[in-house]
Design an enzyme around this catalytic site. Structure first.
Site, PDB file in Angstrom:
ATOM      1  N   ARG A  74      -3.874   6.782   0.713  1.00 10.05           N
ATOM      2  CA  ARG A  74      -4.738   7.232   0.990  1.00 10.05           C
ATOM      3  C   ARG A  74      -4.058   8.703   2.081  1.00 10.05           C
ATOM      4  O   ARG A  74      -3.371   9.113   2.586  1.00 10.05           O
ATOM      5  CB  ARG A  74      -5.426   7.464   1.717  1.00 10.05           C
ATOM      6  CG  ARG A  74      -7.081   7.461   0.983  1.00 10.05           C
ATOM      7  CD  ARG A  74      -7.624   6.659   1.545  1.00 10.05           C
ATOM      8  NE  ARG A  74      -8.249   5.119   2.051  1.00 10.05           N
ATOM      9  CZ  ARG A  74      -9.078   5.240   3.178  1.00 10.05           C
ATOM     10  NH1 ARG A  74      -9.772   5.372   3.310  1.00 10.05           N
ATOM     11  NH2 ARG A  74      -8.406   3.592   3.468  1.00 10.05           N
ATOM     12  N   ASP A  83      -6.435  -3.543  -7.638  1.00 14.23           N
ATOM     13  CA  ASP A  83      -7.314  -4.753  -6.852  1.00 14.23           C
ATOM     14  C   ASP A  83      -7.037  -5.158  -7.218  1.00 14.23           C
ATOM     15  O   ASP A  83      -7.479  -6.318  -7.881  1.00 14.23           O
ATOM     16  CB  ASP A  83      -8.053  -3.379  -6.357  1.00 14.23           C
ATOM     17  CG  ASP A  83      -8.796  -3.813  -4.578  1.00 14.23           C
ATOM     18  OD1 ASP A  83      -7.929  -3.338  -4.166  1.00 14.23           O
ATOM     19  OD2 ASP A  83      -9.279  -4.803  -4.503  1.00 14.23           O
ATOM     20  N   ARG A 123      -7.415  10.955  -6.985  1.00 13.34           N
ATOM     21  CA  ARG A 123      -8.125   9.366  -6.910  1.00 13.34           C
ATOM     22  C   ARG A 123      -9.550  10.720  -7.351  1.00 13.34           C
ATOM     23  O   ARG A 123     -10.666  10.648  -7.694  1.00 13.34           O
ATOM     24  CB  ARG A 123      -7.693   9.066  -5.453  1.00 13.34           C
ATOM     25  CG  ARG A 123      -9.041   8.221  -5.059  1.00 13.34           C
ATOM     26  CD  ARG A 123      -8.728   7.989  -3.694  1.00 13.34           C
ATOM     27  NE  ARG A 123      -9.887   6.902  -3.648  1.00 13.34           N
ATOM     28  CZ  ARG A 123     -11.477   6.525  -3.681  1.00 13.34           C
ATOM     29  NH1 ARG A 123     -12.284   7.484  -4.239  1.00 13.34           N
ATOM     30  NH2 ARG A 123     -12.382   5.894  -2.685  1.00 13.34           N
ATOM     31  N   ARG A 160       0.923  -0.937  -0.582  1.00 11.91           N
ATOM     32  CA  ARG A 160       0.318   0.234  -0.056  1.00 11.91           C
ATOM     33  C   ARG A 160       0.652   1.275  -0.020  1.00 11.91           C
ATOM     34  O   ARG A 160       0.237   1.914   0.681  1.00 11.91           O
ATOM     35  CB  ARG A 160      -0.748  -0.107   1.014  1.00 11.91           C
ATOM     36  CG  ARG A 160      -2.202  -0.614   0.948  1.00 11.91           C
ATOM     37  CD  ARG A 160      -3.331  -0.555   0.386  1.00 11.91           C
ATOM     38  NE  ARG A 160      -3.983  -1.604  -0.245  1.00 11.91           N
ATOM     39  CZ  ARG A 160      -5.131  -1.756   0.694  1.00 11.91           C
ATOM     40  NH1 ARG A 160      -4.958  -1.076   1.332  1.00 11.91           N
ATOM     41  NH2 ARG A 160      -5.737  -3.143  -0.342  1.00 11.91           N
ATOM     42  N   TYR A 177     -14.492 -12.526   0.512  1.00 14.16           N
ATOM     43  CA  TYR A 177     -14.805 -10.867  -0.778  1.00 14.16           C
ATOM     44  C   TYR A 177     -16.257 -12.166  -1.859  1.00 14.16           C
ATOM     45  O   TYR A 177     -17.485 -11.148  -1.701  1.00 14.16           O
ATOM     46  CB  TYR A 177     -14.795 -10.001  -1.369  1.00 14.16           C
ATOM     47  CG  TYR A 177     -13.203  -9.392  -0.272  1.00 14.16           C
ATOM     48  CD1 TYR A 177     -13.303  -8.227   0.572  1.00 14.16           C
ATOM     49  CD2 TYR A 177     -12.086  -9.861  -0.692  1.00 14.16           C
ATOM     50  CE1 TYR A 177     -12.653  -7.895   1.964  1.00 14.16           C
ATOM     51  CE2 TYR A 177     -11.194  -9.824   0.476  1.00 14.16           C
ATOM     52  CZ  TYR A 177     -11.703  -8.659   1.443  1.00 14.16           C
ATOM     53  OH  TYR A 177     -10.667  -8.303   2.155  1.00 14.16           O
TER      54      TYR A 177
HETATM   55  O1  1CP Z   1       0.308   0.819  -3.340  1.00 12.15           O
HETATM   56  C1  1CP Z   1      -0.460  -0.648  -3.585  1.00 12.15           C
HETATM   57  O2  1CP Z   1      -0.450  -1.617  -2.138  1.00 12.15           O
HETATM   58  C2  1CP Z   1      -0.806  -1.021  -4.851  1.00 12.15           C
HETATM   59  C3  1CP Z   1      -2.379  -1.102  -4.822  1.00 12.15           C
HETATM   60  C4  1CP Z   1      -3.337  -2.161  -3.583  1.00 12.15           C
HETATM   61  C5  1CP Z   1      -3.527  -3.753  -3.514  1.00 12.15           C
HETATM   62  C6  1CP Z   1      -1.828  -4.554  -3.920  1.00 12.15           C
HETATM   63  C7  1CP Z   1      -4.346  -2.063  -3.125  1.00 12.15           C
HETATM   64  C8  1CP Z   1      -5.033  -0.785  -3.836  1.00 12.15           C
HETATM   65  N1  1CP Z   1      -5.287  -2.708  -2.960  1.00 12.15           N
HETATM   66  C9  1CP Z   1      -4.114  -4.306  -3.047  1.00 12.15           C
HETATM   67  C10 1CP Z   1      -4.792  -5.125  -3.173  1.00 12.15           C
HETATM   68  C11 1CP Z   1      -5.772  -5.423  -1.633  1.00 12.15           C
HETATM   69  N2  1CP Z   1      -7.353  -5.360  -1.882  1.00 12.15           N
HETATM   70  C12 1CP Z   1      -5.673  -6.279  -0.863  1.00 12.15           C
HETATM   71  C13 1CP Z   1      -4.097  -7.162  -0.664  1.00 12.15           C
HETATM   72  C14 1CP Z   1      -3.541  -6.503   0.975  1.00 12.15           C
HETATM   73  C15 1CP Z   1      -4.323  -6.185   1.665  1.00 12.15           C
HETATM   74  O3  1CP Z   1      -4.313  -7.252   2.686  1.00 12.15           O
HETATM   75  O4  1CP Z   1      -4.460  -5.126   2.237  1.00 12.15           O
HETATM   76  C16 1CP Z   1      -6.819  -6.973   0.179  1.00 12.15           C
HETATM   77  C17 1CP Z   1      -7.666  -7.177   1.001  1.00 12.15           C
HETATM   78  C18 1CP Z   1      -7.816  -5.664  -0.814  1.00 12.15           C
HETATM   79  C19 1CP Z   1      -9.468  -5.778  -0.462  1.00 12.15           C
HETATM   80  C20 1CP Z   1      -9.340  -4.197  -0.943  1.00 12.15           C
HETATM   81  N3  1CP Z   1      -9.348  -2.763  -1.365  1.00 12.15           N
HETATM   82  C21 1CP Z   1     -10.053  -3.640   0.645  1.00 12.15           C
HETATM   83  C22 1CP Z   1      -9.362  -4.128   2.100  1.00 12.15           C
HETATM   84  C23 1CP Z   1     -11.130  -4.967   2.177  1.00 12.15           C
HETATM   85  C24 1CP Z   1     -11.354  -4.897   3.799  1.00 12.15           C
HETATM   86  O5  1CP Z   1     -11.127  -6.969   3.864  1.00 12.15           O
HETATM   87  O6  1CP Z   1     -10.898  -4.305   5.068  1.00 12.15           O
HETATM   88  C25 1CP Z   1     -10.014  -2.144   0.143  1.00 12.15           C
HETATM   89  C26 1CP Z   1     -10.263  -1.047   2.111  1.00 12.15           C
HETATM   90  C27 1CP Z   1      -9.886  -1.979  -0.883  1.00 12.15           C
HETATM   91  C28 1CP Z   1      -9.807  -0.222  -1.373  1.00 12.15           C
HETATM   92  C29 1CP Z   1      -8.123  -0.454  -1.960  1.00 12.15           C
HETATM   93  N4  1CP Z   1      -7.613  -0.860  -2.457  1.00 12.15           N
HETATM   94  C30 1CP Z   1      -6.133  -0.092  -2.543  1.00 12.15           C
HETATM   95  C31 1CP Z   1      -6.332   1.553  -2.167  1.00 12.15           C
HETATM   96  C32 1CP Z   1      -4.729   2.630  -2.068  1.00 12.15           C
HETATM   97  C33 1CP Z   1      -7.509   1.254  -1.378  1.00 12.15           C
HETATM   98  C34 1CP Z   1      -8.297   2.120  -0.921  1.00 12.15           C
HETATM   99  C35 1CP Z   1      -9.709   2.886  -2.207  1.00 12.15           C
HETATM  100  C36 1CP Z   1      -8.886   4.405  -1.492  1.00 12.15           C
HETATM  101  O7  1CP Z   1      -9.831   4.927   0.032  1.00 12.15           O
HETATM  102  O8  1CP Z   1      -8.841   5.298  -2.353  1.00 12.15           O
END
Ligand code: 1CP
Length: 342
Positions: free
Chosen positions: A27, A73, A36, A23, A148
């Site tokens: 944010r 994602d 964004r 990540r 999910y």
């Molecule tokens: O910078 C990076 O790491 C690259 C971008 C990236 C990656 C590798 C994002 C952007 N998401 C992911 C993988 C991801 N997405 C995972 C595996 C890693 C982890 O465990 O965190 C998972 C479980 C998700 C699913 C997901 N997407 C969640 C989690 C939901 C939960 O169960 O709580 C969330 C909140 C997202 C949204 C998301 N994905 C990425 C970002 C920057 C965001 C936040 C969105 C925003 O508000 O801009």
């Protein structure tokens, strides 16, 4: 050019170790929030090669990490499978919960047409990244993506998917196999588009009991890696089974992953053992990064002292939280790269 991250994946020990953070785009960066806001929704950002490239590059420009991770994602796969994925501000992801009948009806036909903007982002990134910076592609592991798809939302413990798997084992297995096959092909496409390595995120491996871990976390990931290797024998693969604890011991051998990502609960003694078999990645507690100061320095030093003499990719044990001050990330990188002699 053999990039540092790839050298470590090949088994070399580098001092200082290469560093990137899960990540690292997101944010906590004001420039991310600005981009964004222009994109409309989060998914529109993921499918816009111009803007997705920009947010991938932002942390590289600001901090000079050794690797960039594609901005996308894990849930683009269910989206491509027409599960109506949405990201609602403040509520995490939602999608239509899947049942036995809709698993049978899943159609992988147009998945790659749907994902083509993501592959364009990978191509674009390779032309824009500094030459020494490695590019990582990724996807979710079948178990984590399935959790999910079953619940249709984020949950604290993936109880809906665990229950579904006990009640409908055949349908659940079918879902995992389909996800494994689509995801493996997707990673091959990312490697072909220019990714140096790929990471498989099994963020929810830790909620599984031992037989379920074998069936739902190990087997599908082993199937994916076997497929990827059959197509691209030199592919470099990192697998991150978060929360796997003592089940990590056989995970590398059973799945065939080059490197294992470790969460922050993995004791450094166990990490040391695992490192004898190959590269490891991790495992600073993301809350140490959020706390900053000496707490951060001590966590970094402990990892470098115990794991710095073997193949290590420095990372957090999970993603950066949005509250992190960017200057703490600067401090972390400086500490890893210029650690005072002890
Ligand atoms: O910078 C990076 O790491 C690259 C971008 C990236 C990656 C590798 C994002 C952007 N998401 C992911 C993988 C991801 N997405 C995972 C595996 C890693 C982890 O465990 O965190 C998972 C479980 C998700 C699913 C997901 N997407 C969640 C989690 C939901 C939960 O169960 O709580 C969330 C909140 C997202 C949204 C998301 N994905 C990425 C970002 C920057 C965001 C936040 C969105 C925003 O508000 O801009």
């Amino acid at each position: 050019m053999r990039r540092n991250l790839v050298r470590v994946l090949d088994g070399e020990t580098l001092s200082p170790p290469p560093i990137w953070l899960m990540r690292q785009a997101g944010r906590y960066l004001p420039e991310y929030l600005e981009t964004r806001a222009h994109a409309g929704s989060f998914l529109q950002l993921c499918y816009n090669p111009e803007l997705a490239t920009e947010v991938t590059l932002q942390p590289i420009r600001r901090f000079g990490f050794d690797a960039a991770i594609l901005f996308s994602d894990i849930l683009v796969i269910p989206d491509a499978l027409k599960r109506n994925v949405r990201f609602n501000e403040g509520h995490g992801p939602v999608m239509d919960p899947i049942d036995e009948d809709s698993i049978k009806a899943l159609d992988a036909e147009n998945v790659f047409a749907h994902l083509s903007p993501v592959l364009q982002t990978v191509e674009k990134l390779r032309t824009k990244l500094p030459a020494p910076t490695a590019l990582l592609g990724f996807c979710g592991a079948p178990w984590t993506v399935a959790t999910y798809m079953v619940a249709g939302r984020a949950t604290p413990d993936q109880a809906p998917a665990r229950l579904f798997a006990y009640r409908y084992p055949k349908a659940f297995e079918h879902l995992l196999l389909l996800l494994a096959d689509v995801s493996a092909e997707y990673l091959v496409a990312q490697l072909d588009a220019g990714a140096d390595a790929v990471q498989i995120f099994d963020s929810w491996a830790g909620v599984l009991g031992e037989p379920e871990f074998e069936a739902y976390a190990v087997k599908p990931v082993a199937r994916m890696i076997e497929f990827i290797r059959s197509r691209r024998p030199s592919a470099k693969i990192i697998a991150f089974p978060k929360g796997a604890g003592c089940l990590l011991k056989d995970y590398r051998r059973k799945t065939g992953a080059h490197a294992i990502g470790l969460d922050w609960t993995v004791p450094l003694d166990l990490a040391c053992e695992l490192q004898k078999d190959g590269p490891i990645q991790g495992n600073l507690d993301p809350m140490r990064l959020a706390a900053g100061g000496n707490t951060l320095d001590e966590g970094v030093d402990a990892i470098l002292q115990r794991l710095g003499n073997g193949p290590l990719i420095f990372n957090l044990g999970h993603g950066i939280i949005p509250q992190v001050a960017p200057e703490n990330v600067r401090r972390l990188i400086d500490r890893v790269r210029n650690r005072p002699e002890s």
